[in-house]
Enzyme design. Structure first.
Site, PDB file in Angstrom:
ATOM      1  N   ARG A  63     -66.949 -55.389 -13.754  1.00  0.00           N
ATOM      2  CA  ARG A  63     -65.797 -55.976 -14.277  1.00  0.00           C
ATOM      3  C   ARG A  63     -66.206 -57.311 -15.427  1.00  0.00           C
ATOM      4  O   ARG A  63     -65.463 -58.208 -15.564  1.00  0.00           O
ATOM      5  CB  ARG A  63     -64.981 -56.696 -13.486  1.00  0.00           C
ATOM      6  CG  ARG A  63     -64.375 -55.619 -12.252  1.00  0.00           C
ATOM      7  CD  ARG A  63     -63.202 -56.212 -11.433  1.00  0.00           C
ATOM      8  NE  ARG A  63     -62.743 -55.293 -10.771  1.00  0.00           N
ATOM      9  CZ  ARG A  63     -63.169 -54.709  -9.396  1.00  0.00           C
ATOM     10  NH1 ARG A  63     -64.150 -55.209  -8.828  1.00  0.00           N
ATOM     11  NH2 ARG A  63     -62.737 -53.804  -9.110  1.00  0.00           N
ATOM     12  N   LYS A  82     -65.315 -56.460 -30.722  1.00  0.00           N
ATOM     13  CA  LYS A  82     -64.830 -55.218 -30.712  1.00  0.00           C
ATOM     14  C   LYS A  82     -66.206 -54.322 -30.414  1.00  0.00           C
ATOM     15  O   LYS A  82     -67.117 -54.180 -30.896  1.00  0.00           O
ATOM     16  CB  LYS A  82     -64.328 -54.601 -31.991  1.00  0.00           C
ATOM     17  CG  LYS A  82     -62.935 -54.912 -32.498  1.00  0.00           C
ATOM     18  CD  LYS A  82     -62.736 -54.398 -33.783  1.00  0.00           C
ATOM     19  CE  LYS A  82     -61.162 -54.764 -33.964  1.00  0.00           C
ATOM     20  NZ  LYS A  82     -60.652 -54.092 -35.508  1.00  0.00           N
ATOM     21  N   GLU A 125     -69.833 -52.961 -46.121  1.00  0.00           N
ATOM     22  CA  GLU A 125     -68.998 -53.785 -45.478  1.00  0.00           C
ATOM     23  C   GLU A 125     -69.338 -55.182 -46.204  1.00  0.00           C
ATOM     24  O   GLU A 125     -68.254 -56.226 -46.061  1.00  0.00           O
ATOM     25  CB  GLU A 125     -69.575 -53.920 -44.021  1.00  0.00           C
ATOM     26  CG  GLU A 125     -69.624 -52.484 -43.377  1.00  0.00           C
ATOM     27  CD  GLU A 125     -67.819 -52.477 -42.829  1.00  0.00           C
ATOM     28  OE1 GLU A 125     -67.008 -53.402 -42.906  1.00  0.00           O
ATOM     29  OE2 GLU A 125     -67.616 -51.478 -42.038  1.00  0.00           O
ATOM     30  N   LYS A 152     -66.007 -63.187 -41.656  1.00  0.00           N
ATOM     31  CA  LYS A 152     -65.565 -62.544 -40.474  1.00  0.00           C
ATOM     32  C   LYS A 152     -65.253 -63.496 -39.105  1.00  0.00           C
ATOM     33  O   LYS A 152     -64.204 -63.397 -38.535  1.00  0.00           O
ATOM     34  CB  LYS A 152     -66.457 -61.436 -39.782  1.00  0.00           C
ATOM     35  CG  LYS A 152     -65.795 -60.757 -38.638  1.00  0.00           C
ATOM     36  CD  LYS A 152     -66.473 -59.317 -38.277  1.00  0.00           C
ATOM     37  CE  LYS A 152     -65.815 -58.535 -37.346  1.00  0.00           C
ATOM     38  NZ  LYS A 152     -66.377 -57.111 -37.126  1.00  0.00           N
ATOM     39  N   GLU A 159     -56.788 -59.063 -32.851  1.00  0.00           N
ATOM     40  CA  GLU A 159     -56.128 -58.150 -33.880  1.00  0.00           C
ATOM     41  C   GLU A 159     -54.655 -58.118 -33.506  1.00  0.00           C
ATOM     42  O   GLU A 159     -54.141 -57.129 -33.742  1.00  0.00           O
ATOM     43  CB  GLU A 159     -56.661 -56.946 -34.184  1.00  0.00           C
ATOM     44  CG  GLU A 159     -56.798 -56.337 -35.366  1.00  0.00           C
ATOM     45  CD  GLU A 159     -57.262 -54.919 -35.512  1.00  0.00           C
ATOM     46  OE1 GLU A 159     -56.917 -53.987 -35.779  1.00  0.00           O
ATOM     47  OE2 GLU A 159     -58.723 -55.035 -35.540  1.00  0.00           O
ATOM     48  N   ASN A 180     -60.032 -54.401 -41.860  1.00  0.00           N
ATOM     49  CA  ASN A 180     -59.991 -52.702 -41.688  1.00  0.00           C
ATOM     50  C   ASN A 180     -59.861 -52.448 -43.073  1.00  0.00           C
ATOM     51  O   ASN A 180     -59.428 -51.050 -42.985  1.00  0.00           O
ATOM     52  CB  ASN A 180     -59.126 -52.318 -40.687  1.00  0.00           C
ATOM     53  CG  ASN A 180     -59.509 -52.621 -39.200  1.00  0.00           C
ATOM     54  OD1 ASN A 180     -60.616 -52.141 -38.742  1.00  0.00           O
ATOM     55  ND2 ASN A 180     -58.686 -52.853 -38.360  1.00  0.00           N
ATOM     56  N   HIS A 200     -60.954 -48.708 -43.754  1.00  0.00           N
ATOM     57  CA  HIS A 200     -61.326 -48.167 -42.644  1.00  0.00           C
ATOM     58  C   HIS A 200     -60.275 -46.985 -42.220  1.00  0.00           C
ATOM     59  O   HIS A 200     -60.708 -46.250 -41.569  1.00  0.00           O
ATOM     60  CB  HIS A 200     -61.570 -49.264 -41.328  1.00  0.00           C
ATOM     61  CG  HIS A 200     -62.855 -50.033 -41.627  1.00  0.00           C
ATOM     62  ND1 HIS A 200     -62.926 -50.572 -42.713  1.00  0.00           N
ATOM     63  CD2 HIS A 200     -63.777 -49.939 -40.661  1.00  0.00           C
ATOM     64  CE1 HIS A 200     -64.079 -51.181 -42.358  1.00  0.00           C
ATOM     65  NE2 HIS A 200     -64.683 -50.967 -41.197  1.00  0.00           N
ATOM     66  N   HIS A 236     -62.274 -43.869 -41.692  1.00  0.00           N
ATOM     67  CA  HIS A 236     -62.393 -43.396 -40.297  1.00  0.00           C
ATOM     68  C   HIS A 236     -61.806 -41.930 -40.146  1.00  0.00           C
ATOM     69  O   HIS A 236     -62.279 -40.998 -39.494  1.00  0.00           O
ATOM     70  CB  HIS A 236     -61.464 -43.952 -39.188  1.00  0.00           C
ATOM     71  CG  HIS A 236     -61.974 -45.476 -38.847  1.00  0.00           C
ATOM     72  ND1 HIS A 236     -61.644 -46.350 -38.042  1.00  0.00           N
ATOM     73  CD2 HIS A 236     -63.388 -45.751 -39.129  1.00  0.00           C
ATOM     74  CE1 HIS A 236     -62.316 -47.382 -37.882  1.00  0.00           C
ATOM     75  NE2 HIS A 236     -63.528 -47.135 -38.399  1.00  0.00           N
TER      76      HIS A 236
END
Length: 376
Positions: free
Chosen positions: A129, A151, A193, A234, A244, A252, A255, A259
């Site tokens: 956990r 993330k 990036e 960032k 977010e 993003n 992205h 993606h």
């Protein structure tokens, strides 16, 4: 936000109240990783998650550093490549951590690029956990982007990063010397990036990159400056919007298209790696913004020219092999995590350094734009 941690090392803080952590940026830091961990997290044991390519170059240095600091470690070595961000690899990491009998207060160390960082961070977030983890990013993309901000996740056949969670690291150690072992293509992909941060809200940074990008590629102070500036950018956004719910979506940029293109190529790194997808995606986002009368054609051309000058792809036609039709690409976009109740959300721009979140973008506009930009 940042200060010098040791001579030649830059420290950038990610300010999250009681869960703040440092990003250390400098040359040769893998060799001092053990002492940095021991100082912050005494009496821990570790599982190092890496891939076979990175292990050959850097694992021995990290293990020796941990041993000097009195830290026991076990190693879990995976195959390199985007396809490792899978349920099967996640199970292997979880089993390895449990097999090493690590406890909740121990650490998972991600030694590698973005794939390893995302996967190891996800495993750390769910084993017992939630265990602590440390990012030791060895690619430019990971050092400036994926290792910072918490993330984590894996891919599925339906899209990229659709299974995961937010789980912040306890420390990020970015050894700039590790980048000397990267293939040129991987370094270029990570540079996309870096450019992204200039295009979001740092036009002066983008202008500096246009002028001095060769020095960034060569290494030395310019490379460290580019990495530190990217991490600051960032860190500031993450500190304001960790989960977010608002402006973090700006990270993003490029992205959503990128993606979809990665999914369309089956995450085949021989055809397209993540940073290349982002480069094409940023060029598409600027051209789409021009189509919507939000951005000047000159700014879009300037972005495309810079990305092209460093050797990055900027059009779908630059991707080797065939691509599916516009409808299939739109279906991948519709799986994007920024979709809200079926409405398409894009990060668009009003010019260089003036990105914004565009909600409720008509699917018909996107479909028409994709059709116009598909290779003939």
């Amino acid at each position: 936000m940042d200060a010098t941690a040791a001579e030649g090392t830059v420290r950038v803080e990610v300010d999250l109240a009681g869960r703040s952590y440092d990003i250390l940026i400098g040359d040769g830091l893998i060799a001092s990783c053990g002492s940095e961990i021991a100082r912050r997290m005494p009496s821990v044991r570790c599982a190092i998650v890496t891939d076979s390519n990175v292990a050959a170059a850097h694992l021995a240095t990290l293990v020796e550093s941990l041993e000097r600091a009195g830290i026991e470690s076990a190693t879990i070595t995976l195959d390199p490549g985007e396809k490792t961000k899978s349920f099967a690899a996640l199970e292997a990491v979880v089993d390895g951590v449990l097999g090493a009998r690590l406890e909740r207060g121990d650490l998972v160390i991600a030694l590698g690029g973005g794939v390893i960082g995302d996967l190891a961070g996800f495993a750390a977030g769910i084993v017992r956990r939630g265990m602590g983890f440390v990012q030791v990013p060895t690619s430019l993309l990971a050092q400036v982007d994926s290792s910072v901000g918490g993330k984590t996740g894996i891919n599925t056949a339906r899209g990229k990063n659709l299974v995961g969670l937010f789980h912040q690291p306890r420390l990020v150690v970015a050894d700039t010397a590790a980048l000397d072992t990267l293939p040129p293509r991987e370094f270029r992909a990570g540079y996309a990036e870096v450019v992204k941060y200039g295009l979001i809200d740092r036009p002066d940074f983008f202008a500096w990159l246009e002028k001095d990008w060769r020095a960034v590629f060569t290494g030395g102070p310019a490379r460290q400056r580019a990495i530190a500036e990217s991490c600051r950018a960032k860190a500031e956004i993450v500190a304001r919007d960790e989960l977010e719910t608002g402006e973090r979506a700006l990270l993003n940029l490029g992205h959503t298209f990128g993606h979809a293109l990665e999914a369309a190529t089956g995450y085949d790194g021989a055809r397209l790696v993540h940073g290349e997808g982002v480069a094409v995606g940023m060029a598409l986002a600027h051209r789409f913004s021009v189509r919507l009368n939000q951005c000047s054609a000159d700014d879009a051309a300037r972005v495309e020219a810079h990305l092209g000058e460093v050797g990055l792809p900027v059009r779908m036609a630059d991707i080797p092999g065939s691509l599916p039709g516009a409808e299939q690409l739109l279906s991948y976009i519709a799986q994007d995590k920024k979709v809200l109740r079926g409405a398409l959300t894009f990060i668009l721009t009003r010019g260089i350094g003036r990105s914004y979140i565009a909600r409720d973008v008509p699917a018909s506009e996107v479909l028409s734009f994709i059709q116009e930009n598909l290779p003939e």
